[in-house]
Design a protein around this motif. Structure first.
Motif, PDB file in Angstrom:
ATOM      1  N   ALA A 173       2.641  -6.709  -9.538  1.00  0.00           N
ATOM      2  CA  ALA A 173       2.092  -5.387  -9.889  1.00  0.00           C
ATOM      3  C   ALA A 173       3.060  -4.621 -10.792  1.00  0.00           C
ATOM      4  CB  ALA A 173       1.817  -4.599  -8.612  1.00  0.00           C
TER       5      ALA A 173
ATOM      6  N   SER B 266       2.185   1.817  -3.380  1.00  0.00           N
ATOM      7  CA  SER B 266       1.147   2.304  -4.294  1.00  0.00           C
ATOM      8  C   SER B 266       0.988   3.808  -4.166  1.00  0.00           C
ATOM      9  CB  SER B 266      -0.194   1.624  -4.007  1.00  0.00           C
ATOM     10  OG  SER B 266      -0.024   0.234  -4.099  1.00  0.00           O
ATOM     11  N   SER B 267       1.169   4.353  -2.957  1.00  0.00           N
ATOM     12  CA  SER B 267       1.005   5.795  -2.834  1.00  0.00           C
ATOM     13  C   SER B 267       2.303   6.560  -3.144  1.00  0.00           C
ATOM     14  CB  SER B 267       0.438   6.169  -1.462  1.00  0.00           C
ATOM     15  OG  SER B 267       1.442   6.036  -0.499  1.00  0.00           O
TER      16      SER B 267
ATOM     17  N   ARG C 117       6.220  -3.802 -10.231  1.00  0.00           N
ATOM     18  CA  ARG C 117       7.139  -2.892  -9.543  1.00  0.00           C
ATOM     19  C   ARG C 117       8.553  -3.473  -9.465  1.00  0.00           C
ATOM     20  NH1 ARG C 117       5.053   1.379  -7.829  1.00  0.00           N
ATOM     21  NH2 ARG C 117       2.825   1.519  -7.398  1.00  0.00           N
TER      22      ARG C 117
ATOM     23  N   ASN D 100       4.809   5.389  -5.151  1.00  0.00           N
ATOM     24  CA  ASN D 100       5.175   5.056  -6.533  1.00  0.00           C
ATOM     25  C   ASN D 100       6.693   5.163  -6.784  1.00  0.00           C
ATOM     26  OD1 ASN D 100       4.590   4.118  -9.057  1.00  0.00           O
ATOM     27  ND2 ASN D 100       4.158   6.148  -9.911  1.00  0.00           N
TER      28      ASN D 100
ATOM     29  N   ALA E 165       0.842  -1.208   0.000  1.00  0.00           N
ATOM     30  CA  ALA E 165       0.000   0.000   0.000  1.00  0.00           C
ATOM     31  C   ALA E 165       0.875   1.256   0.000  1.00  0.00           C
ATOM     32  CB  ALA E 165      -0.928  -0.008   1.215  1.00  0.00           C
TER      33      ALA E 165
END
Ligand code: AMP
Ligand code: GLY
Length: 409
Positions: free
Chosen positions: A78, A52-53, A80, A55, A49
């Motif tokens: 995902a 995700s914020s 990354r 990046n 999470a």
């Protein structure tokens, strides 16, 4: 680059310090007050999470627990970029049985061993070993899952406390060396060899810890020995398993050549502290190449000056630790101080864990590096602190350049 570092210890502070020094923007979780001086710390442990914020362009995982829990699988699915092994490969550290059976299958030199699944098997197997004998718990144990038993009754007790799933193995003698290699699934790029100090007391006495200090000196492993370890230990693992991330071989340099004591799937702590101190620039780009499978042809360069890290531990470590003691003297001590078990509390910077600080310095020669590090450590204070006075002494002895002067010796 925007780089996200997962972890909260001295190893992660050293990584953040190094990569921030190269001009990268660093984010870290869970972090610590030292890391917060060079990175934006985001509290919490939901790393996916957080990524995700934030990046990030790249994520680097410090400790073994998130690797064993599968953080790399989650990030990769995902899309990354992340440095580390997936969950299946993390078993090379997560299970000693898996790791020894892999070594056996690939013909990697290691101590003769028996795999044990029940206490009854364990007691029977002891008859096939001489003393001292080494008993190892199968799963992760934060440096506390290995007992060197001097005689039968101690070995039986070890089998009962560490079991039922165990490795029993022959005791090896020689110099211990930490050999860490950055891998991208095809290519291995070795870091300089380091030497850790595992037991709590001077002269390698007392119980094992996570590591009480380490040093990095170009002479720890000759280039011929490093090539031999790459050929007999590291490359077979990469070729057979397509390993990605840091593969750490804990080696015993025996009369019969290097043998593997253990594999870890991450950087060492405290080995990373002197490594980061001695490494030249460009590490961020090399890490990105590792995460994207393009390590072939990459290089790491090292300063000539040896580096030394002394761990200052809290009262009670490696047993029950006292926390909440005020820490003073870090700012002007004259060394780089990597923080591990620290927190900001009512008294300012306070102790919050077993291994509190990693005082790290270099010098024109190993002896100067040792003296600079201890001179800095002497300026730091917290109630109940203790540290080894003999970090790097074996290196000094081996290269015949005299003894070290530190207070307390
Ligand atoms: P490990 O977690 O397997 O690295 O073991 C922790 C420490 O126990 C090592 O760093 C060594 O100091 C010691 N040790 C482990 N295995 C052996 C062995 N087979 N012979 C001698 N010492 C060992
Ligand atoms: N210093 C030993 C380890 O990181 O496992």
């Amino acid at each position: 680059m925007k780089i996200f570092i997962i972890g909260s210890g001295g190893r992660e502070h050293a990584l953040a310090w190094k990569l921030a020094g190269e001009g990268h923007e660093i984010f870290a979780a869970p972090g610590n007050p030292g890391i917060a001086q060079v990175a934006k710390v985001i509290p919490g442990a939901d790393y996916f999470a957080i990524a995700s914020s934030v990046n990030p362009d790249l994520t680097v995982v410090g400790p073994e627990a998130p690797l064993v829990a599968g953080v790399v699988d989650q990030f990769r699915s995902a899309g990354r970029a992340i440095v580390g092994p997936d969950q299946a490969h993390a078993q090379i550290e997560g299970s000693k049985i898996h790791s020894k059976e892999l070594m056996q299958r690939l013909g990697i030199p290691t101590a003769r061993f028996a795999r044990i699944d029940t206490a009854e098997d364990g007691l029977a197997a002891l008859a096939r070993f001489d003393y001292p004998v080494v008993v190892k718990a199968d799963g992760l144990a934060a440096g506390k899952g290995v007992i060197v038993a001097q005689h039968r009754s101690q070995a039986e007790a070890a089998v009962r406390t560490l079991g039922p799933r165990l490795i029993i193995e022959e005791f090896l003698t020689g110099e211990e060396v930490s050999f860490i290699v950055l891998c991208d699934g095809k290519t291995g790029l070795p870091l300089e060899a380091t030497q850790d100090h595992k037991t709590v007391g001077d002269g390698d006495t007392g119980p094992n810890t996570g590591g009480m200090g380490a040093y990095c000196d170009g002479r720890i492993l000759s280039s011929a020995d490093a090539e031999k370890v790459m050929a007999t230990v590291i490359n077979p693992v990469i070729d057979a398993t397509r390993f990605t991330g840091f593969l750490y071989a804990g080696l015993m340099m025996t009369q019969a050549g290097p043998k593997v004591l253990e594999f870890n799937v991450r950087l060492g702590d405290p080995e990373t502290q002197p490594l980061m101190h001695r490494m030249e620039g460009g590490f961020g780009e090399v890490l990105m190449r590792a995460a994207t499978g393009s390590l072939n042809g990459a290089e790491l360069r090292w300063k000539a000056e040896p580096s030394v890290c002394v761990v200052m531990a809290a009262a009670g470590y490696p047993g029950q630790v006292r926390t909440g003691d005020a820490i003073s003297g870090i700012e002007d001590c004259g060394a780089v101080v990597f923080q591990a078990g620290t927190r900001l509390g009512a008294k300012g910077l306070e102790t919050a864990g077993g291994r509190v600080l990693g005082v790290t310095a270099s010098g024109g020669a190993l002896r100067a590096a040792v003296e600079n590090t201890y001179a800095a450590a002497e300026k730091i204070h917290f109630e109940g602190m203790h540290y080894r006075r003999d970090i790097a002494r074996k290196g000094l002895k081996r290269w015949d350049i005299g003894t070290i002067k530190t207070s307390g010796t």
